[in-house]
Motif scaffolding. Structure first.
Motif, short mmCIF file in Angstrom:
data_model
loop_
_atom_site.label_atom_id
_atom_site.label_comp_id
_atom_site.label_asym_id
_atom_site.label_seq_id
_atom_site.Cartn_x
_atom_site.Cartn_y
_atom_site.Cartn_z
N ASP A 1 0.87 -1.19 0.00
CA ASP A 1 0.00 0.00 0.00
C ASP A 1 0.90 1.22 0.00
O ASP A 1 1.92 1.25 0.68
N ASP A 2 0.50 2.25 -0.76
CA ASP A 2 1.37 3.43 -0.85
C ASP A 2 1.21 4.37 0.34
O ASP A 2 1.98 5.33 0.47
N HIS A 3 0.26 4.11 1.23
CA HIS A 3 0.08 4.96 2.40
C HIS A 3 0.71 4.29 3.62
O HIS A 3 0.26 3.23 4.06
N ARG B 1 -0.41 1.00 6.12
CA ARG B 1 0.44 -0.17 6.38
C ARG B 1 0.70 -0.32 7.88
O ARG B 1 0.67 -1.43 8.42
N SER C 1 5.57 -0.15 -0.89
CA SER C 1 4.82 1.08 -1.09
C SER C 1 4.27 1.24 -2.50
O SER C 1 3.60 2.23 -2.78
N ASP D 1 -3.20 -3.03 -2.26
CA ASP D 1 -4.01 -1.87 -2.63
C ASP D 1 -4.14 -1.86 -4.16
O ASP D 1 -3.31 -2.44 -4.88
N MET E 1 -2.15 2.78 -6.77
CA MET E 1 -0.82 3.14 -6.28
C MET E 1 -0.05 3.81 -7.41
O MET E 1 -0.31 3.53 -8.59
N GLY F 1 -2.09 -1.98 -8.40
CA GLY F 1 -2.34 -3.32 -7.90
C GLY F 1 -2.72 -4.32 -8.97
O GLY F 1 -2.33 -5.49 -8.90
N THR G 1 -9.09 -2.23 -0.47
CA THR G 1 -9.32 -1.02 -1.24
C THR G 1 -10.34 -0.11 -0.58
O THR G 1 -11.19 -0.56 0.20
N LYS H 1 -11.10 -0.97 3.08
CA LYS H 1 -10.14 -0.52 4.08
C LYS H 1 -10.79 -0.22 5.44
O LYS H 1 -10.09 -0.19 6.45
#
Length: 214
Positions: A12-14, A18, A38, A58, A61, A66, A86, A108
Motif C-alpha cells: 500500500d502506498d500509504h 500499512r 509502497s 491496494d 498506487m 495493484g 481497497t 479498508k
C-alpha cells in the motif's frame, strides 16, 4: 508454532495504512507480517523474495498499480494468494483486479477481525466474491466462451469444480469426496489446464456460468 503462521506481505502506498494493518495483524497468533511495500513494483519484488502466503494489495498506487502487480505475479507463477484491500467500491475498480487473479477483496474500513478472517479464508483456498461483483464478472464474459471444453472434464473433475464454485478449499473438497489433498490438487490442475483458466477464481466463475454446481 511460528512455521504454522500465515505469512503476509502488505502492499500500500500509504504508510499510515500499512502501519495500522501491521499493528493489528501482529497481535494475531496465526499471522506474521513478513514485509511491506509502497507500490506495485516493490510489491512484486518483495513477493518474490519473501514468498508470503497472502499479499494484502491496494489497487490505486503510483507507478505500477495493484492490477498490474497482480498480472506480473501471475506471469512469475508466484503462489501467493492476493487479497485486495481497497477504499474503492465501484465494480469497475474491483472487477479488473479479480480478473487479474485476486482471491477476493475487502474494504479498508473492514472490521479488524473480519480482515483476519478474510486472510485465513483466502489462505485456506477460498475465493471471496460478493454476489454483485460475481454478477458483474459473469456479465462481462462471453457466456459461450470455453463451453465446449467442459466436455473434456471427467465426472470426478466436474465434482471438484462444483465444490470450487461453492467456495470450498482443497482440504474441504478432499473431505467431501473422500480423497487425499494431493489428489484434489491434481484434479484442480487438470481442470485449469483443460478449461484454459489461470486460477480458482476463474474456475469458480466458469462453473457458475456453465451450470456446474453441486
Amino acid at each position: 508454532m511460528a512455521d504454522k503462521r500465515i505469512r503476509v506481505l502488505l502492499v500500500d502506498d500509504h504508510q499510515v495504512v500499512r502501519r495500522g494493518l501491521r499493528t493489528f495483524l501482529e497481535v494475531q497468533d496465526d499471522i506474521e507480517v513478513v514485509g511491506e511495500a509502497s507500490d506495485g513494483i516493490e510489491g512484486v519484488d518483495q513477493a518474490q523474495e519473501l514468498t508470503p502466503d497472502v499479499v494484502l494489495m491496494d489497487i490505486k498506487m503510483p507507478g505500477m498499480d495493484g492490477v498490474e502487480a497482480l498480472r506480473r505475479l501471475r506471469e512469475l507463477d508466484n503462489p501467493a494468494r492476493v487479497l485486495i484491500v481497497t477504499s474503492f467500491t465501484e465494480q469497475r475498480t474491483v472487477v479488473p483486479a479479480l480478473r487479474a487473479g485476486a482471491a477476493g477483496y475487502v474494504y479498508k474500513d473492514v472490521d479488524p477481525e473480519a480482515l483476519a478472517g478474510a486472510i485465513r479464508s483466502v489462505h485456506a483456498g477460498h475465493v471471496l466474491l460478493q454476489s454483485e461483483v460475481a454478477g458483474a464478472l459473469l456479465s462481462q464474459d462471453d457466456t459461450h466462451t470455453g463451453h465446449g471444453r467442459g466436455s473434456t472434464l471427467t465426472e470426478r473433475e466436474r465434482q471438484v469444480l462444483a465444490l470450487i464454485a461453492d467456495g470450498r478449499s482443497n482440504r474441504e473438497i478432499a473431505r467431501a469426496l473422500v480423497l487425499s489433498e494431493k489428489t484434489v490438487k491434481t484434479h484442480v490442475s487438470n481442470i485449469l489446464m483443460k478449461l484454459d483458466l489461470a486460477d480458482r477464481t476463474q474456475a469458480a466463475l466458469w462453473a457458475v456460468r456453465h451450470g456446474v454446481t453441486g
